[in-house]
Design a protein around this motif. Structure first.
Motif, PDB file in Angstrom:
ATOM      1  N   ALA A  16     140.704  77.280 -64.186  1.00  0.00           N
ATOM      2  CA  ALA A  16     141.100  78.510 -64.771  1.00  0.00           C
ATOM      3  C   ALA A  16     142.094  79.446 -63.906  1.00  0.00           C
ATOM      4  N   GLU A  17     141.689  79.684 -62.751  1.00  0.00           N
ATOM      5  CA  GLU A  17     142.576  80.548 -61.953  1.00  0.00           C
ATOM      6  C   GLU A  17     143.855  80.169 -61.575  1.00  0.00           C
ATOM      7  N   ALA A  18     143.973  78.597 -61.530  1.00  0.00           N
ATOM      8  CA  ALA A  18     145.276  78.269 -61.324  1.00  0.00           C
ATOM      9  C   ALA A  18     146.053  78.131 -62.626  1.00  0.00           C
ATOM     10  N   ILE A  19     145.585  78.243 -63.788  1.00  0.00           N
ATOM     11  CA  ILE A  19     146.232  78.071 -65.026  1.00  0.00           C
ATOM     12  C   ILE A  19     146.854  79.736 -65.108  1.00  0.00           C
ATOM     13  N   THR A  20     146.016  80.631 -64.770  1.00  0.00           N
ATOM     14  CA  THR A  20     146.326  82.080 -64.922  1.00  0.00           C
ATOM     15  C   THR A  20     147.546  82.395 -63.976  1.00  0.00           C
ATOM     16  N   LEU A  21     147.524  81.909 -62.513  1.00  0.00           N
ATOM     17  CA  LEU A  21     148.537  82.098 -61.678  1.00  0.00           C
ATOM     18  C   LEU A  21     149.895  81.426 -62.254  1.00  0.00           C
ATOM     19  N   LEU A  22     149.791  80.197 -62.967  1.00  0.00           N
ATOM     20  CA  LEU A  22     150.871  79.426 -63.379  1.00  0.00           C
ATOM     21  C   LEU A  22     151.420  80.304 -64.546  1.00  0.00           C
ATOM     22  N   ASP A  23     150.842  80.947 -65.378  1.00  0.00           N
ATOM     23  CA  ASP A  23     150.970  81.576 -66.489  1.00  0.00           C
ATOM     24  C   ASP A  23     151.839  82.868 -66.202  1.00  0.00           C
ATOM     25  N   ARG A  24     151.268  83.501 -65.012  1.00  0.00           N
ATOM     26  CA  ARG A  24     151.826  84.792 -64.284  1.00  0.00           C
ATOM     27  C   ARG A  24     153.275  84.349 -64.006  1.00  0.00           C
ATOM     28  N   TYR A  25     153.504  83.523 -63.178  1.00  0.00           N
ATOM     29  CA  TYR A  25     154.809  82.998 -62.444  1.00  0.00           C
ATOM     30  C   TYR A  25     155.668  82.211 -63.135  1.00  0.00           C
ATOM     31  N   GLY A  26     155.264  81.674 -64.277  1.00  0.00           N
ATOM     32  CA  GLY A  26     156.015  80.923 -65.036  1.00  0.00           C
ATOM     33  C   GLY A  26     156.799  79.641 -64.303  1.00  0.00           C
ATOM     34  N   ASP A  27     158.089  79.186 -64.771  1.00  0.00           N
ATOM     35  CA  ASP A  27     158.731  78.326 -64.023  1.00  0.00           C
ATOM     36  C   ASP A  27     158.994  78.435 -62.573  1.00  0.00           C
ATOM     37  N   THR A  28     158.830  79.495 -62.035  1.00  0.00           N
ATOM     38  CA  THR A  28     159.098  79.862 -60.667  1.00  0.00           C
ATOM     39  C   THR A  28     158.088  79.417 -59.627  1.00  0.00           C
ATOM     40  N   ALA A  29     156.706  78.794 -60.238  1.00  0.00           N
ATOM     41  CA  ALA A  29     155.687  78.420 -59.403  1.00  0.00           C
ATOM     42  C   ALA A  29     155.390  76.823 -59.461  1.00  0.00           C
ATOM     43  N   ARG A  30     154.831  76.222 -58.517  1.00  0.00           N
ATOM     44  CA  ARG A  30     154.609  74.667 -58.421  1.00  0.00           C
ATOM     45  C   ARG A  30     153.448  74.778 -57.855  1.00  0.00           C
ATOM     46  N   LEU A  31     152.462  73.895 -57.975  1.00  0.00           N
ATOM     47  CA  LEU A  31     151.140  73.574 -57.803  1.00  0.00           C
ATOM     48  C   LEU A  31     151.515  72.696 -56.633  1.00  0.00           C
ATOM     49  N   VAL A  32     150.457  72.811 -55.371  1.00  0.00           N
ATOM     50  CA  VAL A  32     150.604  71.805 -54.335  1.00  0.00           C
ATOM     51  C   VAL A  32     149.179  71.481 -53.789  1.00  0.00           C
ATOM     52  N   ALA A  33     148.929  70.136 -53.755  1.00  0.00           N
ATOM     53  CA  ALA A  33     147.873  69.381 -53.356  1.00  0.00           C
ATOM     54  C   ALA A  33     148.009  68.975 -52.166  1.00  0.00           C
ATOM     55  N   GLY A  34     148.454  67.832 -52.084  1.00  0.00           N
ATOM     56  CA  GLY A  34     148.539  66.730 -50.717  1.00  0.00           C
ATOM     57  C   GLY A  34     149.926  67.379 -50.256  1.00  0.00           C
ATOM     58  N   GLY A  35     150.997  67.687 -51.085  1.00  0.00           N
ATOM     59  CA  GLY A  35     152.188  67.923 -50.719  1.00  0.00           C
ATOM     60  C   GLY A  35     153.176  66.929 -50.103  1.00  0.00           C
TER      61      GLY A  35
END
Length: 293
Positions: A16-35
């Motif tokens: 839920a928090e990840a979705i909130t952050l993605l919604d806030r920053y739009g296409d300027t953000a990317r998730l990173v796990a292993g990277g």
């Protein structure tokens, strides 16, 4: 020394928090796990994002392998090492262990994830071929809820998926049917490299030993991981054997679109598509019969 462009760093503690952050920053953000794919691309300035959202804390929520009646569900944060070491997964879908043994190296396998592999959408990526072979479905979660898409719909092109700006892949689901098995093979220039060509095959047999269904997935032979639907049509009702495998190999070679590059000529890659299809079907049939491989 190559370094990424400046970016802001956030850490998410839940989906839920990840979705909130993605919604806030739009296409300027990317998730990173292993990277292991994203960071090198950022260093080369092939990908630039203002925000990176670290989701490693979501492993407790999304790092799982659930073997259910008729279905296996795997969380998107499940590490390559966990997929490799799961005996329960290998017993049901041996193609996974085959593939994980030839993915990169222990460092990558300890940190890289199933979800990261699929979302990278590299046409040469191993687990994309595995998921295509197994007719997997991908669960995507966003601010409007959950939706489920097939692998054909998930991969829209090289490095492009159905996951939207404020969405994330959370789970991959695999149907499990009786009488079947699977296998994977890969040709690479050196150990741990991207595939020159790779192939996965799954096959199901009836009580008389005839093929009731078959699937083949290829990687590194076109802009997307390639499923070869003609194989199933050609093999249903046939008895397994070298003539059957050769027919499937010919179909695979004719229905892929490799290009010549530093890894080999298009002609060579078609040859590999044909040969690896034959080999993986042969192994999958032997496993379905309970024979030693």
């Amino acid at each position: 020394m190559q370094v990424p462009a400046p970016f802001e760093y956030e850490r998410a503690g839940s989906v839920a928090e990840a979705i909130t952050l993605l919604d806030r920053y739009g296409d300027t953000a990317r998730l990173v796990a292993g990277g292991h794919s994203l960071i090198p691309m950022m260093k080369l300035r092939l990908a630039n994002f203002e925000y990176l959202i670290d989701i490693n804390e979501l492993h407790d929520e999304l790092g799982y392998i659930h073997v259910l009646p008729g279905e296996i569900r795997i969380g998107a944060m499940t590490r390559h090492r966990e997929l490799l070491e799961s005996d329960e997964l290998a017993a049901a879908l041996p193609v996974f262990r085959d593939a994980e043994r030839v993915i990169a190296d222990p460092v990558v396998r300890n940190r890289g994830t199933l979800g990261g592999s699929l979302c990278q959408a590299d046409p040469s990526e191993d687990l994309s071929a595995v998921c295509t072979t197994l007719d997997a479905s991908c669960v995507i979660v966003g601010r409007d809820g959950e939706r489920v898409v097939t692998m054909d719909d998930f991969h829209r092109g090289p490095y492009e998926t159905a996951v939207g700006d404020a969405e994330m892949l959370t789970e991959v689901r695999f149907p499990v049917r009786p009488g079947g098995s699977s296998a994977y093979e890969k040709v690479e220039r050196r150990t741990g490299d991207w595939a020159v060509v790779s192939a996965g095959a799954a096959v199901w047999l009836d009580g008389a030993g005839l093929i009731t269904d078959a699937r083949v997935g290829l990687a590194a032979v076109g802009p997307n991981t390639a499923g070869i639907p003609g194989v199933a049509t050609a093999l249903r009702g046939r008895r397994p054997g070298e003539e059957t495998y050769a027919a499937a190999g010919d179909i695979a070679a004719e229905n892929c679109s490799p290009v010549s590059d530093h890894r080999g000529s298009a002609e060579y890659k078609r040859h590999l598509a044909r040969e690896l299809t034959r080999r993986t079907l042969r192994t999958a049939v032997a496993r379905a019969r309970g024979e030693e491989v």
